[in-house]
Design a protein around this motif. Structure first.
Motif, PDB file in Angstrom:
ATOM      1  N   LEU A 151     -27.957 -30.694 -28.893  1.00 35.22           N
ATOM      2  CA  LEU A 151     -26.926 -29.674 -28.846  1.00 35.22           C
ATOM      3  C   LEU A 151     -27.454 -28.472 -28.081  1.00 35.22           C
ATOM      4  N   ASP A 152     -26.562 -27.792 -27.389  1.00 32.46           N
ATOM      5  CA  ASP A 152     -26.914 -26.567 -26.689  1.00 32.46           C
ATOM      6  C   ASP A 152     -26.273 -25.412 -27.450  1.00 32.46           C
ATOM      7  N   LEU A 153     -27.057 -24.737 -28.269  1.00 28.01           N
ATOM      8  CA  LEU A 153     -26.528 -23.674 -29.105  1.00 28.01           C
ATOM      9  C   LEU A 153     -26.078 -22.455 -28.302  1.00 28.01           C
ATOM     10  N   ASP A 154     -26.486 -22.375 -27.042  1.00 26.08           N
ATOM     11  CA  ASP A 154     -26.077 -21.275 -26.175  1.00 26.08           C
ATOM     12  C   ASP A 154     -24.864 -21.621 -25.312  1.00 26.08           C
ATOM     13  N   SER A 155     -24.379 -22.835 -25.423  1.00 22.68           N
ATOM     14  CA  SER A 155     -23.248 -23.291 -24.614  1.00 22.68           C
ATOM     15  C   SER A 155     -21.958 -22.611 -25.044  1.00 22.68           C
ATOM     16  N   GLU A 156     -21.028 -22.509 -24.113  1.00 23.31           N
ATOM     17  CA  GLU A 156     -19.701 -22.003 -24.447  1.00 23.31           C
ATOM     18  C   GLU A 156     -18.885 -23.059 -25.191  1.00 23.31           C
ATOM     19  N   GLN A 192     -19.446 -30.409 -29.254  1.00 22.23           N
ATOM     20  CA  GLN A 192     -20.653 -31.041 -28.726  1.00 22.23           C
ATOM     21  C   GLN A 192     -21.031 -32.250 -29.579  1.00 22.23           C
ATOM     22  N   ILE A 193     -20.931 -32.111 -30.897  1.00 20.06           N
ATOM     23  CA  ILE A 193     -21.234 -33.236 -31.794  1.00 20.06           C
ATOM     24  C   ILE A 193     -20.270 -34.375 -31.516  1.00 20.06           C
ATOM     25  N   ARG A 194     -18.979 -34.061 -31.457  1.00 20.77           N
ATOM     26  CA  ARG A 194     -17.966 -35.077 -31.160  1.00 20.77           C
ATOM     27  C   ARG A 194     -18.263 -35.766 -29.829  1.00 20.77           C
ATOM     28  N   ASP A 195     -18.563 -34.989 -28.812  1.00 28.18           N
ATOM     29  CA  ASP A 195     -18.825 -35.554 -27.488  1.00 28.18           C
ATOM     30  C   ASP A 195     -20.049 -36.469 -27.493  1.00 28.18           C
ATOM     31  N   ARG A 196     -21.135 -36.052 -28.157  1.00 21.30           N
ATOM     32  CA  ARG A 196     -22.343 -36.883 -28.189  1.00 21.30           C
ATOM     33  C   ARG A 196     -22.092 -38.193 -28.945  1.00 21.30           C
ATOM     34  N   ILE A 197     -21.293 -38.151 -30.003  1.00 16.53           N
ATOM     35  CA  ILE A 197     -20.990 -39.387 -30.747  1.00 16.53           C
ATOM     36  C   ILE A 197     -20.124 -40.307 -29.892  1.00 16.53           C
ATOM     37  N   VAL A 198     -19.124 -39.754 -29.198  1.00 18.19           N
ATOM     38  CA  VAL A 198     -18.289 -40.570 -28.309  1.00 18.19           C
ATOM     39  C   VAL A 198     -19.156 -41.204 -27.222  1.00 18.19           C
TER      40      VAL A 198
END
Length: 131
Positions: free
Chosen positions: A5-10, A16-22
């Motif tokens: 995860l990029d905690l500094d991302s917009e 981000q979690i959803r996207d990485r699981i997909v």
């Protein structure tokens, strides 16, 4: 489950979690019937609030990618080998794709580069799932 995860991302953390699981499903790293960590465990592992993980899981459930029940927790509901997409999914997906492609064009990527990048991403999913 390892994800970055990029905690500094917009982009919000739950997305981000959803996207990485997909992505993990598309690459064959997660398949139908695979269990996901509990929201509390996943939150602790990532150092984030479990409500954030819960929001990601709710989105994945609404999109038909996972099922959630009290006894078995969150489980991958379908993957690329699960058969054709549900009725209407392609139209809904195309609407999201339209916006994503419009963003690329609006920010200066030409059509050939967009097509090449799309092909590269699809090929990476195919290659990863085959290995």
């Amino acid at each position: 489950m390892l994800l970055t995860l990029d905690l500094d991302s917009e982009t919000p953390i739950y997305l981000q979690i959803r996207d990485r699981i997909v992505e993990a499903i598309a690459q064959g790293d997660l398949g139908e019937g695979d269990a996901l960590p509990s929201t509390r465990q996943f939150g602790a592992d990532l150092g984030i609030n479990f409500h954030t993980v819960n929001k990601a899981y709710d989105l994945l459930r609404a999109q038909g990618l996972i099922r959630i029940n009290r006894k078995s927790g969150a489980v991958i509901r379908r993957d690329a080998r699960s058969g054709p997409a549900e009725s209407g999914y392609a139209d809904e997906w195309q609407e999201r794709l339209h916006t994503l492609l419009a963003e690329a064009v609006a920010l200066g990527l030409d059509a050939d580069e967009v097509m090449a990048r799309c092909g590269s991403v699809l090929e990476s999913f195919r290659a990863k799932a085959a290995s």
